[in-house]
Each structure stands twice: as structure tokens, then as C-alpha cells.
Design a protein around this motif. Structure first.
Motif, short mmCIF file in Angstrom:
data_model
loop_
_atom_site.label_atom_id
_atom_site.label_comp_id
_atom_site.label_asym_id
_atom_site.label_seq_id
_atom_site.Cartn_x
_atom_site.Cartn_y
_atom_site.Cartn_z
N VAL A 63 -3.77 -12.06 5.81
CA VAL A 63 -2.90 -12.54 4.86
C VAL A 63 -2.41 -11.33 3.87
N SER A 64 -1.17 -11.39 3.48
CA SER A 64 -0.40 -10.64 2.55
C SER A 64 -0.34 -10.94 1.14
N THR A 65 -0.49 -12.38 1.09
CA THR A 65 -0.18 -12.89 -0.33
C THR A 65 -1.06 -14.07 -0.82
N LEU A 66 -1.75 -14.01 -1.95
CA LEU A 66 -2.50 -14.99 -2.42
C LEU A 66 -1.99 -16.03 -3.26
N PHE A 67 -2.20 -17.36 -3.28
CA PHE A 67 -2.06 -18.36 -4.14
C PHE A 67 -3.29 -18.62 -4.72
N LEU A 68 -3.84 -18.27 -6.01
CA LEU A 68 -5.13 -18.64 -6.59
C LEU A 68 -4.74 -19.53 -7.72
N ALA A 83 -13.08 -14.56 -5.31
CA ALA A 83 -11.86 -14.32 -4.49
C ALA A 83 -11.29 -13.12 -4.31
N LEU A 84 -11.03 -12.66 -5.68
CA LEU A 84 -10.11 -11.56 -6.00
C LEU A 84 -10.55 -10.24 -5.40
N ASN A 85 -12.15 -10.03 -5.38
CA ASN A 85 -12.66 -9.09 -4.90
C ASN A 85 -12.60 -8.84 -3.50
N VAL A 86 -12.77 -9.97 -2.75
CA VAL A 86 -12.63 -10.18 -1.26
C VAL A 86 -11.21 -9.95 -0.80
N ALA A 90 -9.69 -7.02 1.77
CA ALA A 90 -8.91 -7.24 2.75
C ALA A 90 -7.85 -6.61 2.74
N GLY A 91 -7.23 -6.15 1.54
CA GLY A 91 -5.84 -5.47 1.67
C GLY A 91 -4.84 -6.10 1.15
N VAL A 92 -5.12 -7.37 0.39
CA VAL A 92 -4.17 -8.32 0.09
C VAL A 92 -3.94 -7.68 -1.46
N ASP A 93 -2.87 -7.33 -1.82
CA ASP A 93 -2.52 -6.93 -3.12
C ASP A 93 -1.45 -7.54 -3.83
N ARG A 94 -0.84 -8.76 -3.21
CA ARG A 94 0.04 -9.54 -4.06
C ARG A 94 -0.61 -11.07 -4.39
N VAL A 95 -0.39 -11.62 -5.46
CA VAL A 95 -1.03 -12.50 -5.88
C VAL A 95 -0.24 -13.31 -6.85
N MET A 121 -8.29 -9.28 -15.33
CA MET A 121 -9.01 -8.86 -14.18
C MET A 121 -7.81 -8.57 -13.05
N ILE A 122 -6.91 -9.66 -13.00
CA ILE A 122 -5.98 -9.25 -11.93
C ILE A 122 -5.02 -8.11 -12.33
N GLU A 123 -4.97 -7.84 -13.61
CA GLU A 123 -4.02 -6.38 -14.01
C GLU A 123 -5.06 -5.30 -13.86
N ARG A 124 -6.10 -5.43 -14.30
CA ARG A 124 -7.21 -4.26 -14.03
C ARG A 124 -7.55 -3.98 -12.66
N MET A 125 -7.49 -5.00 -11.83
CA MET A 125 -7.75 -4.45 -10.36
C MET A 125 -6.65 -4.06 -9.47
N GLY A 126 -5.54 -4.11 -10.39
CA GLY A 126 -4.26 -3.35 -9.68
C GLY A 126 -3.43 -4.18 -8.62
N PHE A 127 -3.54 -5.81 -8.90
CA PHE A 127 -2.76 -6.46 -8.00
C PHE A 127 -1.31 -6.50 -8.66
N SER A 128 -0.20 -6.71 -7.34
CA SER A 128 1.09 -7.19 -7.89
C SER A 128 1.13 -8.61 -8.01
#
Length: 289
Positions: A63-68, A83-86, A90-95, A121-128
Motif C-alpha cells: 500500500v502507498s496511500t491510506l484513507f483513514l 492504524a497510523l503507527n502500523v 509499513a512505509g506508508v507515508d501518504r494519508v 498526530m498525523i502532522e507530528r508523525m510526519g505523514f503527507s
């Protein structure tokens, strides 16, 4: 690479899946009950939930991108963080995350405060990430159509400040557009917040007037009684959730859900078509009655 959709069998999630498939995306749907997974051909269905770490690890493979999307449940915040930690493992960085409008304003409303915590948390964890902040779902009013049609009252205590109600199908399409935008980007994009609103900001009296017009008979606004609203909700939902909804309705009365300048124009440009109006929604129910 694949886009993973959580909450895929819900009202919003189904539209997200359909719109992604229409746009040629590879889609995987995380579902609790595969028997409810009536998706278009080609959708990869994985059984599990947001607290099932083993299922999540399997679902994120490739998976490359997550819809949460989280349901309003007592452990909503925990589900999202698991979900965000897993995903990050897994190397998923796009949410693309489905939050709620004014999550930072309705600070005493549990499911708003929880969503604002997830945004942080999305911002702090470095997701795009694209953080979608929808206003009140006009489709929620399907649940009170019998009261409108049978008793001549619009019973939702939405007050006089106004709510920019949005259609679920518009939310699903915008989410799909943003998911593909993130998915196809050659590099991680900055985090962005988008208010999801309808074309009109409506008070309780405005909504009652629309129903009166489409039904061609008087429909009254039931008033701003939030205590009675809570008691009615307790007939078909847990007490904690009914109280949560009461707290939300009280913020409707004091703050409303009013768009920022440019919100509607931005969404129309993104969709390439007008947003669905509450009048169209009500007319559809009236025609089927």
C-alpha cells in the motif's frame, strides 16, 4: 501500488471505493464483515478492523496511500493511532483523513476533540496528508424523514447560526480525488486541510422552509431543545453517544458550521461540477415518499 480504504462499507467509504475504481486506482478495502463488501470488480477485500494489528499489517502490504475513516466509537482515538503507527511501520507515508469541520473549535465534543487529536498526530508523525473536514452530512436527515413526512416537523436542533450541510457522495468523490493526488505525487506533499461544505448555509428555519416547499405543505422547525434531542437519541444509541450528539447540537446553536471564504468555490473547482444542495436531497426524498 494500492490505496487502502478503511470504513469501506460505510456511507462515505462506499462512495470513496466507487470513485477510486472509476478513476482506475488499485483499491483494497478493510472491512469487518466481508459479506457486506458489495464492491466493484477488482477491489481487494481484507477482513479486519483498526484494532486488529495482524490484519492491519497484512492490509498495508503493497500500500502507498491510506484513507483513514473512524466511526464514532469510544476508542476512536486509539483505533486511529494504532492504524497510523502500523501504516508508518509499513512505509506508508501518504494519508487522507476524514476529520470534521471545526474540530479545533468544538473542543468539548468528544468525537470532535478526538478527531482533532488525530489531526495533530498525523502532522507530528510526519505523514503527507490531506485532512478533510466535513460539515454536517445532509444524508443524516434520512433518519428523520418519517418525522418530517408524518408529523410535519423538522426535529433536528440545528439552530439559527447555520450549517453548511454537505452530501455524502460529494465527500466520497473529493476524498477519492485527494487520494489519487497524493498517490500520484512524485514526492510527499505538504499537509493540507480542506473544509467540506455544501453550497448553502442553512438554519433550522431554512431547512423547514425547504421541506415545506418540496412537500407543498407546512413543515415546522422543532426548535432548539437539545435535552429532548438527547432523550430521543437514547432510544436507538448508547447513552454516551446520545450525550455526545447533544453536545454537538449545542455547538450548532452557539457556533454553527459556517464555511470560510472560498470554501465552496474551491470544492466546485475540485469536482468540476456544482455541489449537491439540500433542496435536491429533500426533493429526492419527497419524490420517493
Amino acid at each position: 501500488m494500492t490505496i487502502l480504504v478503511t470504513g469501506a462499507t460505510g456511507n462515505v467509504g462506499r462512495h470513496v471505493v466507487d470513485q477510486l475504481v472509476k478513476r482506475g486506482a488499485n483499491v483494497r478495502a478493510l472491512v469487518r464483515d466481508p459479506a457486506k463488501a458489495d464492491f466493484p470488480a477488482g477491489v481487494d477485500v481484507v477482513q479486519g478492523d483498526l484494532l486488529d494489528v495482524d490484519a492491519l499489517r497484512g492490509a498495508f502490504a503493497g500500500v502507498s496511500t491510506l484513507f483513514l475513516l473512524n466511526a464514532v466509537v469510544p476508542d476512536e482515538f486509539t483505533q486511529a493511532l494504532v492504524a497510523l503507527n502500523v501504516a508508518r511501520e509499513a512505509g506508508v507515508d501518504r494519508v487522507v483523513y476524514l476529520s470534521v469541520i471545526h474540530s479545533d473549535l468544538y473542543v468539548n465534543v468528544p468525537h470532535f476533540a478526538g478527531k482533532f487529536g488525530v489531526e495533530r498526530m498525523i502532522e507530528r508523525m510526519g505523514f503527507s496528508a490531506t485532512i478533510l473536514r466535513p460539515a454536517y452530512f445532509m444524508d443524516n436527515d434520512v433518519t428523520i424523514k418519517d418525522v418530517v413526512l408524518g408529523h410535519g416537523i423538522y426535529p433536528m436542533p440545528i439552530g439559527g447560526k447555520g450549517l453548511a450541510m454537505i452530501a455524502v457522495r460529494d465527500i466520497g468523490e473529493i476524498a477519492a480525488i485527494e487520494l489519487i493526488h497524493r498517490h500520484n505525487a512524485t514526492r510527499p506533499l505538504p499537509t493540507e486541510r480542506i473544509n467540506l461544505v455544501g453550497p448553502d448555509t442553512l438554519t433550522g428555519a431554512d431547512v423547514a422552509a425547504i421541506w415545506s416547499d418540496v412537500l407543498r405543505r407546512p413543515i415546522a422547525y422543532g426548535g432548539d431543545g437539545t435535552a429532548a434531542f438527547e432523550q430521543n437519541l437514547r432510544q436507538f444509541m448508547p447513552a454516551w453517544m446520545a450525550y455526545d450528539m447533544r453536545l454537538m447540537s449545542e455547538r450548532f446553536l452557539t457556533d454553527g458550521m459556517v464555511p470560510e471564504a472560498g470554501d465552496v468555490a474551491r470544492l466546485v473547482a475540485l469536482l468540476g461540477r456544482p455541489l449537491r444542495s439540500y433542496r435536491d436531497f429533500a426533493a429526492g426524498i419527497a419524490a420517493a415518499a
